[in-house]
Scaffold this motif. Structure first.
Motif, PDB file in Angstrom:
ATOM      1  N   THR A 141       0.827  -1.205   0.000  1.00 40.37           N
ATOM      2  CA  THR A 141       0.000   0.000   0.000  1.00 40.37           C
ATOM      3  C   THR A 141       0.860   1.253   0.000  1.00 40.37           C
ATOM      4  O   THR A 141       1.859   1.335   0.704  1.00 40.37           O
ATOM      5  CB  THR A 141      -0.930   0.009   1.220  1.00 40.37           C
ATOM      6  N   VAL A 142       0.454   2.233  -0.790  1.00 39.72           N
ATOM      7  CA  VAL A 142       1.136   3.520  -0.827  1.00 39.72           C
ATOM      8  C   VAL A 142       0.089   4.615  -0.633  1.00 39.72           C
ATOM      9  O   VAL A 142      -1.107   4.369  -0.648  1.00 39.72           O
ATOM     10  CB  VAL A 142       1.868   3.732  -2.161  1.00 39.72           C
ATOM     11  N   LEU A 143       0.556   5.836  -0.450  1.00 46.88           N
ATOM     12  CA  LEU A 143      -0.349   6.972  -0.363  1.00 46.88           C
ATOM     13  C   LEU A 143      -0.450   7.661  -1.711  1.00 46.88           C
ATOM     14  O   LEU A 143       0.457   7.574  -2.537  1.00 46.88           O
ATOM     15  CB  LEU A 143       0.152   7.966   0.688  1.00 46.88           C
ATOM     16  N   PRO A 144      -1.552   8.372  -1.965  1.00 50.41           N
ATOM     17  CA  PRO A 144      -1.701   9.079  -3.242  1.00 50.41           C
ATOM     18  C   PRO A 144      -0.600  10.108  -3.433  1.00 50.41           C
ATOM     19  O   PRO A 144      -0.119  10.712  -2.475  1.00 50.41           O
ATOM     20  CB  PRO A 144      -3.071   9.763  -3.110  1.00 50.41           C
ATOM     21  N   GLU A 145      -0.218  10.328  -4.691  1.00 53.37           N
ATOM     22  CA  GLU A 145       0.807  11.308  -5.010  1.00 53.37           C
ATOM     23  C   GLU A 145       0.233  12.685  -5.318  1.00 53.37           C
ATOM     24  O   GLU A 145       0.867  13.694  -5.071  1.00 53.37           O
ATOM     25  CB  GLU A 145       1.630  10.836  -6.214  1.00 53.37           C
ATOM     26  N   PRO A 148      -4.586  14.773  -1.345  1.00 53.55           N
ATOM     27  CA  PRO A 148      -4.293  14.536   0.069  1.00 53.55           C
ATOM     28  C   PRO A 148      -4.541  13.080   0.466  1.00 53.55           C
ATOM     29  O   PRO A 148      -5.495  12.454  -0.003  1.00 53.55           O
ATOM     30  CB  PRO A 148      -5.283  15.468   0.787  1.00 53.55           C
ATOM     31  N   TRP A 149      -3.685  12.549   1.318  1.00 52.92           N
ATOM     32  CA  TRP A 149      -3.904  11.188   1.816  1.00 52.92           C
ATOM     33  C   TRP A 149      -4.924  11.178   2.939  1.00 52.92           C
ATOM     34  O   TRP A 149      -5.487  10.130   3.270  1.00 52.92           O
ATOM     35  CB  TRP A 149      -2.593  10.560   2.291  1.00 52.92           C
ATOM     36  N   GLY A 150      -5.188  12.340   3.519  1.00 53.71           N
ATOM     37  CA  GLY A 150      -6.173  12.415   4.586  1.00 53.71           C
ATOM     38  C   GLY A 150      -6.753  13.809   4.707  1.00 53.71           C
ATOM     39  O   GLY A 150      -6.118  14.804   4.350  1.00 53.71           O
ATOM     40  N   SER A 157     -13.178  12.983  13.246  1.00 63.12           N
ATOM     41  CA  SER A 157     -13.453  12.219  12.029  1.00 63.12           C
ATOM     42  C   SER A 157     -12.417  12.528  10.960  1.00 63.12           C
ATOM     43  O   SER A 157     -12.244  13.684  10.561  1.00 63.12           O
ATOM     44  CB  SER A 157     -14.851  12.533  11.503  1.00 63.12           C
ATOM     45  N   LEU A 158     -11.736  11.484  10.490  1.00 67.61           N
ATOM     46  CA  LEU A 158     -10.651  11.605   9.516  1.00 67.61           C
ATOM     47  C   LEU A 158     -10.934  10.722   8.321  1.00 67.61           C
ATOM     48  O   LEU A 158     -11.192   9.526   8.467  1.00 67.61           O
ATOM     49  CB  LEU A 158      -9.328  11.185  10.168  1.00 67.61           C
ATOM     50  N   ASP A 159     -10.926  11.310   7.126  1.00 68.71           N
ATOM     51  CA  ASP A 159     -11.054  10.551   5.885  1.00 68.71           C
ATOM     52  C   ASP A 159      -9.662  10.223   5.361  1.00 68.71           C
ATOM     53  O   ASP A 159      -8.787  11.093   5.325  1.00 68.71           O
ATOM     54  CB  ASP A 159     -11.810  11.345   4.821  1.00 68.71           C
ATOM     55  N   LEU A 160      -9.463   8.965   4.924  1.00 66.65           N
ATOM     56  CA  LEU A 160      -8.167   8.509   4.423  1.00 66.65           C
ATOM     57  C   LEU A 160      -8.295   7.959   3.008  1.00 66.65           C
ATOM     58  O   LEU A 160      -9.326   7.396   2.643  1.00 66.65           O
ATOM     59  CB  LEU A 160      -7.600   7.405   5.325  1.00 66.65           C
ATOM     60  N   ALA A 161      -7.225   8.118   2.223  1.00 66.57           N
ATOM     61  CA  ALA A 161      -7.128   7.531   0.887  1.00 66.57           C
ATOM     62  C   ALA A 161      -5.831   6.735   0.809  1.00 66.57           C
ATOM     63  O   ALA A 161      -4.767   7.244   1.166  1.00 66.57           O
ATOM     64  CB  ALA A 161      -7.150   8.614  -0.189  1.00 66.57           C
ATOM     65  N   LEU A 162      -5.921   5.506   0.343  1.00 66.07           N
ATOM     66  CA  LEU A 162      -4.747   4.656   0.196  1.00 66.07           C
ATOM     67  C   LEU A 162      -4.665   4.156  -1.238  1.00 66.07           C
ATOM     68  O   LEU A 162      -5.673   3.826  -1.853  1.00 66.07           O
ATOM     69  CB  LEU A 162      -4.823   3.449   1.142  1.00 66.07           C
ATOM     70  N   PRO A 170      -7.236   0.062  -8.168  1.00 71.76           N
ATOM     71  CA  PRO A 170      -8.244   0.771  -7.366  1.00 71.76           C
ATOM     72  C   PRO A 170      -7.658   1.387  -6.107  1.00 71.76           C
ATOM     73  O   PRO A 170      -6.838   0.780  -5.420  1.00 71.76           O
ATOM     74  CB  PRO A 170      -9.251  -0.333  -7.026  1.00 71.76           C
ATOM     75  N   GLN A 171      -8.082   2.613  -5.827  1.00 68.08           N
ATOM     76  CA  GLN A 171      -7.768   3.222  -4.546  1.00 68.08           C
ATOM     77  C   GLN A 171      -8.788   2.753  -3.516  1.00 68.08           C
ATOM     78  O   GLN A 171      -9.932   2.427  -3.846  1.00 68.08           O
ATOM     79  CB  GLN A 171      -7.810   4.747  -4.644  1.00 68.08           C
ATOM     80  N   LEU A 172      -8.382   2.765  -2.266  1.00 64.16           N
ATOM     81  CA  LEU A 172      -9.277   2.415  -1.165  1.00 64.16           C
ATOM     82  C   LEU A 172      -9.442   3.637  -0.275  1.00 64.16           C
ATOM     83  O   LEU A 172      -8.473   4.353   0.004  1.00 64.16           O
ATOM     84  CB  LEU A 172      -8.705   1.247  -0.358  1.00 64.16           C
ATOM     85  N   PHE A 173     -10.673   3.865   0.172  1.00 67.96           N
ATOM     86  CA  PHE A 173     -10.991   5.045   0.965  1.00 67.96           C
ATOM     87  C   PHE A 173     -11.634   4.605   2.274  1.00 67.96           C
ATOM     88  O   PHE A 173     -12.416   3.656   2.313  1.00 67.96           O
ATOM     89  CB  PHE A 173     -11.943   5.963   0.199  1.00 67.96           C
ATOM     90  N   TYR A 174     -11.308   5.341   3.341  1.00 66.13           N
ATOM     91  CA  TYR A 174     -11.810   4.977   4.666  1.00 66.13           C
ATOM     92  C   TYR A 174     -12.222   6.216   5.435  1.00 66.13           C
ATOM     93  O   TYR A 174     -11.676   7.309   5.235  1.00 66.13           O
ATOM     94  CB  TYR A 174     -10.740   4.218   5.460  1.00 66.13           C
ATOM     95  N   GLN A 175     -13.183   6.037   6.316  1.00 71.36           N
ATOM     96  CA  GLN A 175     -13.559   7.058   7.289  1.00 71.36           C
ATOM     97  C   GLN A 175     -13.167   6.541   8.663  1.00 71.36           C
ATOM     98  O   GLN A 175     -13.554   5.436   9.050  1.00 71.36           O
ATOM     99  CB  GLN A 175     -15.068   7.329   7.245  1.00 71.36           C
ATOM    100  N   CYS A 176     -12.396   7.327   9.397  1.00 71.44           N
ATOM    101  CA  CYS A 176     -11.935   6.921  10.728  1.00 71.44           C
ATOM    102  C   CYS A 176     -12.549   7.813  11.794  1.00 71.44           C
ATOM    103  O   CYS A 176     -12.567   9.035  11.651  1.00 71.44           O
ATOM    104  CB  CYS A 176     -10.407   7.015  10.825  1.00 71.44           C
ATOM    105  N   SER A 177     -13.045   7.186  12.843  1.00 70.75           N
ATOM    106  CA  SER A 177     -13.492   7.909  14.027  1.00 70.75           C
ATOM    107  C   SER A 177     -12.473   7.653  15.129  1.00 70.75           C
ATOM    108  O   SER A 177     -12.089   6.510  15.362  1.00 70.75           O
ATOM    109  CB  SER A 177     -14.876   7.430  14.466  1.00 70.75           C
ATOM    110  N   VAL A 178     -12.031   8.705  15.800  1.00 66.65           N
ATOM    111  CA  VAL A 178     -11.045   8.568  16.881  1.00 66.65           C
ATOM    112  C   VAL A 178     -11.571   9.275  18.124  1.00 66.65           C
ATOM    113  O   VAL A 178     -12.253  10.294  18.034  1.00 66.65           O
ATOM    114  CB  VAL A 178      -9.664   9.124  16.479  1.00 66.65           C
TER     115      VAL A 178
END
Length: 371
Positions: A141-145, A148-150, A157-162, A170-178
């Motif tokens: 896995t890498v981060l987008p070039e 933004p990766w997040g 609430s943090l949105d992430l892109a991997l 395909p890119q994978l996207f996530y929503q994180c709650s902390v």
């Protein structure tokens, strides 16, 4: 559908668990080595100006990419320089602060992988990002070039892109709650985000087509139809012209469609809501103005009560209900579904909604079955 990842996060993440809950060692570090090749990207200074992220030292014995990584990654008091958090440094460090400076999301890379950690600035403990199924980020896995990766959507609430955003993978996207748990440690959960392109429509009637997309958040550990909620967006260029929300929960039911009438595109919204036996079925057909505000073309509402036999029963006007259902389903039959989480419409069986007599008979049968 949820994507399952079987590979576990390598043991390198253990640097963030130097003590319970990922407490860092706050000892004062040595000065960074001169000519250091590792990089710190993103937001070094927190939004409130209290904290400063930095890299220090040079790991001369770890040159997997042809140059040494940083020896340490640290967060300090911006005014005094006191080290408040310390972890192992790597070749690249990228920092994103939450809006109120309560959390720092940190992405770091070794020669083989990226990993992401969220550090809390109250407890100075951390949560290592894991996928919704509990596994870690794959080594590939890498981060987008080029994006933004997040992005912090709110303080918790943090949105992430991997994944690559320029390769045919395909890119994978996530929503994180902390948040901080009852023991005062930072913890979190991630949910998968998916995006679906739904086409282009001229909903604001300016002669140019707007892009329509659907973002869906999936329940943690869910498979199949484990949707939590979706957001439908109409974009005019890069600007979000209009958006609406549809959830699977009772209070969030919603359905939206693209409809063409008299040569123009419209949005059709149908919401059959209920509560304590009272039903309120409403639809509206609307376009959008230049500012994204709805311009109503047509709308209708019918209300009725299914508390049959109860002293609080208010009425069940079969002709009125049948007329409304015939009208709204006539529009639905000619529309394209964009998002639909409605499950609470009364079940009339296999009835022809264009036939008023058949609808009225089905409603009478429904009433008799519940009386």
């Amino acid at each position: 559908m949820m994507r399952r990842v079987s590979k576990k996060l390598p043991i390198v993440l253990a640097f963030l668990t130097l003590a319970a809950c990922g407490q860092a060692d706050p000892e004062t570090p040595a000065a960074p080595a001169e000519g250091e090749s590792a990089v710190l990207e993103g937001e070094a200074l927190s939004p409130d100006g209290r904290f400063l992220a930095r890299i220090a030292g040079s790991g001369e014995d770890l040159c997997g990419m042809g140059y040494p990584p940083a020896e340490r990654f640290e967060i300090t008091d911006a005014e005094t320089g006191e080290v408040l958090w310390r972890g192992i440094g790597f070749y690249r460090q990228s920092v994103l602060w939450s809006p109120e400076s309560g959390f720092a999301a940190v992405a770091q890379s070794s020669s083989e992988l990226w990993f992401i950690t969220v550090i809390g600035t109250e407890s100075w403990t951390a949560w290592d990002f894991i996928l919704p199924d509990g596994s870690g980020i794959q080594t590939s896995t890498v981060l987008p070039e080029y994006e933004p990766w997040g992005v912090w959507r709110s303080e918790n609430s943090l949105d992430l892109a991997l994944g690559w955003n320029w390769k045919q993978t395909p890119q994978l996207f996530y929503q994180c709650s902390v948040w901080e748990d009852s023991s005062g440690c930072v913890t979190g959960e991630s949910r998968e985000r998916t995006y679906e392109y739904l086409g282009r429509y001229d909903f604001n009637h300016d002669g140019e087509l707007e892009r329509v997309e659907l973002e869906t958040i999936w329940l943690p550990g869910a498979t199949g139809t484990g949707r939590d909620y979706s957001t439908l967006r109409v974009l005019d260029g890069e600007k979000v012209l209009w958006e609406d929300y549809a959830a699977v929960q009772h209070a969030g039911q919603n359905s939206l469609y693209a409809l063409r009438l008299d040569g123009e595109f419209y949005l059709l919204q149908y919401v059959p809501s209920s509560g304590q036996g009272h039903r309120a079925y409403q639809y509206r057909i609307f376009s959008l103005d230049a500012e994204g505000e709805p311009v109503i073309y047509r709308e209708n509402l019918v209300e009725f009560d299914v508390n049959f036999g109860s002293p609080v029963h208010e009425g069940f006007d079969i002709p009125a209900i049948a007329a409304f259902l015939r009208e709204v389903h006539g529009y639905l039959d000619g529309a394209r579904e964009l998002v639909n989480t409605v499950w609470d419409e009364i079940d009339l069986g296999d009835v022809d909604y264009s036939d008023s007599a058949a609808l009225e008979q089905a409603l009478e049968d429904y009433r008799e079955a519940l009386t």
